[in-house]
Scaffold this motif. Sequence first.
Motif, PDB file in Angstrom:
ATOM      1  N   MET A 164     -29.243-111.266  -6.649  1.00  0.00           N
ATOM      2  CA  MET A 164     -28.743-112.188  -7.649  1.00  0.00           C
ATOM      3  C   MET A 164     -29.670-112.199  -8.878  1.00  0.00           C
ATOM      4  O   MET A 164     -29.204-112.153 -10.002  1.00  0.00           O
ATOM      5  CB  MET A 164     -28.629-113.590  -7.056  1.00  0.00           C
ATOM      6  CG  MET A 164     -28.098-114.611  -8.034  1.00  0.00           C
ATOM      7  SD  MET A 164     -27.782-116.226  -7.319  1.00  0.00           S
ATOM      8  CE  MET A 164     -29.385-116.932  -7.368  1.00  0.00           C
ATOM      9  N   ILE A 165     -30.974-112.265  -8.624  1.00  0.00           N
ATOM     10  CA  ILE A 165     -31.926-112.271  -9.733  1.00  0.00           C
ATOM     11  C   ILE A 165     -31.801-110.987 -10.529  1.00  0.00           C
ATOM     12  O   ILE A 165     -31.775-111.007 -11.764  1.00  0.00           O
ATOM     13  CB  ILE A 165     -33.370-112.467  -9.228  1.00  0.00           C
ATOM     14  CG1 ILE A 165     -33.539-113.880  -8.689  1.00  0.00           C
ATOM     15  CG2 ILE A 165     -34.384-112.186 -10.325  1.00  0.00           C
ATOM     16  CD1 ILE A 165     -34.851-114.112  -7.977  1.00  0.00           C
ATOM     17  N   ASP A 166     -31.707-109.868  -9.819  1.00  0.00           N
ATOM     18  CA  ASP A 166     -31.602-108.575 -10.478  1.00  0.00           C
ATOM     19  C   ASP A 166     -30.362-108.514 -11.366  1.00  0.00           C
ATOM     20  O   ASP A 166     -30.422-108.038 -12.501  1.00  0.00           O
ATOM     21  CB  ASP A 166     -31.566-107.459  -9.437  1.00  0.00           C
ATOM     22  CG  ASP A 166     -31.838-106.098 -10.034  1.00  0.00           C
ATOM     23  OD1 ASP A 166     -32.682-106.001 -10.941  1.00  0.00           O
ATOM     24  OD2 ASP A 166     -31.203-105.127  -9.580  1.00  0.00           O
ATOM     25  N   GLN A 167     -29.251-109.027 -10.869  1.00  0.00           N
ATOM     26  CA  GLN A 167     -28.014-109.023 -11.659  1.00  0.00           C
ATOM     27  C   GLN A 167     -28.130-109.922 -12.882  1.00  0.00           C
ATOM     28  O   GLN A 167     -27.679-109.563 -13.963  1.00  0.00           O
ATOM     29  CB  GLN A 167     -26.841-109.475 -10.799  1.00  0.00           C
ATOM     30  CG  GLN A 167     -26.433-108.472  -9.758  1.00  0.00           C
ATOM     31  CD  GLN A 167     -25.324-109.014  -8.868  1.00  0.00           C
ATOM     32  OE1 GLN A 167     -25.094-110.215  -8.796  1.00  0.00           O
ATOM     33  NE2 GLN A 167     -24.642-108.115  -8.171  1.00  0.00           N
ATOM     34  N   MET A 168     -28.728-111.079 -12.709  1.00  0.00           N
ATOM     35  CA  MET A 168     -28.826-112.026 -13.821  1.00  0.00           C
ATOM     36  C   MET A 168     -29.836-111.571 -14.870  1.00  0.00           C
ATOM     37  O   MET A 168     -29.640-111.781 -16.056  1.00  0.00           O
ATOM     38  CB  MET A 168     -29.172-113.419 -13.305  1.00  0.00           C
ATOM     39  CG  MET A 168     -28.069-114.014 -12.451  1.00  0.00           C
ATOM     40  SD  MET A 168     -28.514-115.616 -11.794  1.00  0.00           S
ATOM     41  CE  MET A 168     -28.094-116.644 -13.192  1.00  0.00           C
ATOM     42  N   MET A 169     -30.925-110.947 -14.403  1.00  0.00           N
ATOM     43  CA  MET A 169     -31.981-110.547 -15.329  1.00  0.00           C
ATOM     44  C   MET A 169     -31.745-109.175 -15.945  1.00  0.00           C
ATOM     45  O   MET A 169     -32.252-108.890 -17.025  1.00  0.00           O
ATOM     46  CB  MET A 169     -33.336-110.551 -14.604  1.00  0.00           C
ATOM     47  CG  MET A 169     -33.839-111.927 -14.240  1.00  0.00           C
ATOM     48  SD  MET A 169     -34.142-112.990 -15.675  1.00  0.00           S
ATOM     49  CE  MET A 169     -35.415-112.078 -16.542  1.00  0.00           C
ATOM     50  N   GLU A 170     -30.995-108.323 -15.265  1.00  0.00           N
ATOM     51  CA  GLU A 170     -30.739-106.962 -15.755  1.00  0.00           C
ATOM     52  C   GLU A 170     -32.050-106.287 -16.161  1.00  0.00           C
ATOM     53  O   GLU A 170     -32.237-105.866 -17.302  1.00  0.00           O
ATOM     54  CB  GLU A 170     -29.734-106.971 -16.903  1.00  0.00           C
ATOM     55  CG  GLU A 170     -28.374-107.514 -16.497  1.00  0.00           C
ATOM     56  CD  GLU A 170     -27.386-107.600 -17.650  1.00  0.00           C
ATOM     57  OE1 GLU A 170     -27.786-107.477 -18.832  1.00  0.00           O
ATOM     58  OE2 GLU A 170     -26.199-107.787 -17.357  1.00  0.00           O
ATOM     59  N   PHE A 171     -32.970-106.177 -15.200  1.00  0.00           N
ATOM     60  CA  PHE A 171     -34.269-105.581 -15.452  1.00  0.00           C
ATOM     61  C   PHE A 171     -34.143-104.122 -15.866  1.00  0.00           C
ATOM     62  O   PHE A 171     -33.299-103.393 -15.359  1.00  0.00           O
ATOM     63  CB  PHE A 171     -35.136-105.614 -14.184  1.00  0.00           C
ATOM     64  CG  PHE A 171     -35.569-106.981 -13.769  1.00  0.00           C
ATOM     65  CD1 PHE A 171     -36.346-107.769 -14.605  1.00  0.00           C
ATOM     66  CD2 PHE A 171     -35.230-107.478 -12.521  1.00  0.00           C
ATOM     67  CE1 PHE A 171     -36.778-109.023 -14.207  1.00  0.00           C
ATOM     68  CE2 PHE A 171     -35.647-108.727 -12.112  1.00  0.00           C
ATOM     69  CZ  PHE A 171     -36.417-109.510 -12.962  1.00  0.00           C
ATOM     70  N   THR A 172     -35.034-103.711 -16.752  1.00  0.00           N
ATOM     71  CA  THR A 172     -35.192-102.283 -17.010  1.00  0.00           C
ATOM     72  C   THR A 172     -35.919-101.709 -15.786  1.00  0.00           C
ATOM     73  O   THR A 172     -36.463-102.454 -14.962  1.00  0.00           O
ATOM     74  CB  THR A 172     -36.037-102.015 -18.271  1.00  0.00           C
ATOM     75  OG1 THR A 172     -37.377-102.479 -18.024  1.00  0.00           O
ATOM     76  CG2 THR A 172     -35.451-102.693 -19.503  1.00  0.00           C
ATOM     77  N   GLU A 173     -35.956-100.401 -15.683  1.00  0.00           N
ATOM     78  CA  GLU A 173     -36.645 -99.779 -14.550  1.00  0.00           C
ATOM     79  C   GLU A 173     -38.125-100.159 -14.538  1.00  0.00           C
ATOM     80  O   GLU A 173     -38.690-100.487 -13.490  1.00  0.00           O
ATOM     81  CB  GLU A 173     -36.482 -98.256 -14.600  1.00  0.00           C
ATOM     82  CG  GLU A 173     -37.068 -97.555 -13.396  1.00  0.00           C
ATOM     83  CD  GLU A 173     -36.827 -96.060 -13.402  1.00  0.00           C
ATOM     84  OE1 GLU A 173     -37.578 -95.370 -12.692  1.00  0.00           O
ATOM     85  OE2 GLU A 173     -35.914 -95.581 -14.098  1.00  0.00           O
ATOM     86  N   LYS A 174     -38.741-100.152 -15.698  1.00  0.00           N
ATOM     87  CA  LYS A 174     -40.167-100.510 -15.810  1.00  0.00           C
ATOM     88  C   LYS A 174     -40.386-101.966 -15.399  1.00  0.00           C
ATOM     89  O   LYS A 174     -41.301-102.279 -14.631  1.00  0.00           O
ATOM     90  CB  LYS A 174     -40.662-100.283 -17.236  1.00  0.00           C
ATOM     91  CG  LYS A 174     -42.142-100.613 -17.441  1.00  0.00           C
ATOM     92  CD  LYS A 174     -42.544-100.418 -18.898  1.00  0.00           C
ATOM     93  CE  LYS A 174     -44.010-100.656 -19.149  1.00  0.00           C
ATOM     94  NZ  LYS A 174     -44.483-101.995 -18.902  1.00  0.00           N
TER      95      LYS A 174
END
Length: 119
Positions: free
Chosen positions: A1-11
Amino acid sequence: MIDQMMEFTEKEANEFWPVYDRHMQKWGRLMEYRIAITEEYCDEYGTMKGTQTSLYIKELVQNDIELTRLQKKLFSKVRKILPAARANQFMEIEYEFQLVLLSQLQQRTSYIGDNFKRL
């Protein structure tokens, strides 16, 4: 969920997840303790004396303090990984997530709520 909401770059993801995973291990231990003391409180509520109830409240407050300290440390670490606006965005998500979990835990202690209704 966090990953989807934050849309992190690979770095960002490579730096963020190890920090978050360590945080969640510590948070999990604090929550396990909170659950244990709350279950004990519910089990013994009917026979507790005032001093025992006070001890539970003190432990609950101390747990809140430790959770807040842990959250503060996480914010400090996340600010080093993410730009300020993104770190703030993450902490808003994290804070809401924790509030929901704490609220759900408290709602499950309906025994306490039932007793308060009688007062």
